[in-house]
Design an enzyme around this catalytic site. Structure first.
Site, short mmCIF file in Angstrom:
data_model
loop_
_atom_site.label_atom_id
_atom_site.label_comp_id
_atom_site.label_asym_id
_atom_site.label_seq_id
_atom_site.Cartn_x
_atom_site.Cartn_y
_atom_site.Cartn_z
N ASP A 1 0.85 -1.18 0.00
CA ASP A 1 0.00 0.00 0.00
C ASP A 1 0.89 1.24 0.00
O ASP A 1 1.85 1.33 0.78
CB ASP A 1 -0.89 -0.01 1.25
CG ASP A 1 -1.86 1.15 1.28
OD1 ASP A 1 -2.89 1.06 0.59
OD2 ASP A 1 -1.59 2.14 1.98
N ASN B 1 -2.15 12.63 -3.76
CA ASN B 1 -3.20 12.93 -4.75
C ASN B 1 -3.83 14.30 -4.49
O ASN B 1 -4.04 15.08 -5.42
CB ASN B 1 -4.30 11.87 -4.69
CG ASN B 1 -4.31 10.97 -5.89
OD1 ASN B 1 -3.58 11.15 -6.84
ND2 ASN B 1 -5.17 9.97 -5.84
N ASP C 1 -1.67 9.18 -10.68
CA ASP C 1 -1.70 8.05 -11.62
C ASP C 1 -0.29 7.69 -12.10
O ASP C 1 0.04 6.51 -12.26
CB ASP C 1 -2.58 8.36 -12.83
CG ASP C 1 -4.07 8.33 -12.50
OD1 ASP C 1 -4.44 7.90 -11.39
OD2 ASP C 1 -4.86 8.75 -13.37
N GLU D 1 -4.63 2.32 -4.33
CA GLU D 1 -3.16 2.36 -4.28
C GLU D 1 -2.59 1.08 -3.67
O GLU D 1 -1.47 1.07 -3.16
CB GLU D 1 -2.68 3.60 -3.52
CG GLU D 1 -2.91 3.59 -2.03
CD GLU D 1 -4.31 4.02 -1.59
OE1 GLU D 1 -4.49 4.14 -0.37
OE2 GLU D 1 -5.20 4.22 -2.42
#
Length: 177
Positions: free
Chosen positions: A57, A65, A74, A100
Site C-alpha cells: 500500500d 493525490n 496516476d 493504491e
C-alpha cells in the site's frame, strides 16, 4: 476469408488480455488475481507446496493525490507498478488490488524468502526518484507491505488476503515503510 479470420482472432486475443489487465498500470487486475489465487489454492494442497502473498500500500497516497492532483497520482501508481513488475520472477504475478494497493503472488516461496523479496521491493520504491516525493509527510514516497504464506497463515484465498492485509496495517501502525 483467411485474412478476416486472422484479424478477428487477433481482436479476440486483445479483448481477452484487456479483460484481465488494469488499464492504468498494465498489471493484472482483481479478476485475474482472484483466478490465479483460486488456481494456487486448488493445486498447491495436492502438491503439498506453499506460496506467499505480498500486499503493498502506498503510504500517504491520499495526501499525494490531494496535493498534486490525480493525474500525477496516476503516474506514481504506474511507476510503482513498473518497479514491482520488473522485480519479480517469471511465474510470479503482480496485480493492482484496488486504489493504491498492489498484490504480489510468489508461487513456491517460503515466508522467509517473501520477507526478503518484500524488503527488496520496499527499498526499490524508496530509492526511486518520484516527482514531488520530498513533499510527502515522511520526506519520501514509500510503501508498506504485509506478507502471508499459504498454508501456514491461512488455508483459503479470502483468509490469506485478510492475513496479509492485517500485517500491512500492523506495518502502517508501527511507522510505515
Amino acid at each position: 476469408k483467411f485474412r478476416n479470420q486472422h484479424f478477428q482472432q487477433k481482436e479476440l486475443e486483445q479483448i481477452l488480455i484487456e479483460a484481465d489487465t488494469d488499464k492504468l498500470t498494465g498489471l493484472a487486475n482483481r479478476r485475474r488475481l482472484d483466478e490465479f489465487l483460486d488456481a494456487l489454492v486448488t493445486i498447491f494442497p495436492e502438491e503439498k507446496k506453499s506460496f506467499s502473498l505480498i500486499m503493498a500500500d502506498v503510504d500517504y497516497f491520499k495526501y499525494y493525490n490531494d496535493t498534486h492532483g490525480h493525474q500525477i497520482g496516476d503516474l506514481v501508481l504506474a511507476s510503482i507498478a513498473s518497479i514491482l513488475k520488473n522485480s519479480i520472477r517469471r511465474g510470479d504475478l503482480v496485480a493492482r488490488y484496488g486504489g493504491e494497493e498492489f498484490v504480489v503472488i510468489l508461487p513456491n516461496c517460503s515466508k522467509e524468502n517473501a520477507i526478503l523479496i518484500g524488503n527488496k521491493l520496499r527499498l526499490a520504491i524508496f530509492d526511486e526518484n518520484i516527482q514531488f516525493q520530498e513533499q510527502q509527510p515522511m520526506g519520501n514516497l514509500t510503501c508498506t507491505f504485509g506478507i502471508a504464506t499459504y498454508p501456514d497463515d491461512a488455508g483459503t484465498k479470502e483468509l490469506l488476503l485478510k492475513k496479509a492485509d492485517e500485517c500491512l496495517y500492523d506495518g502502517k501502525a508501527s511507522g510505515r515503510n
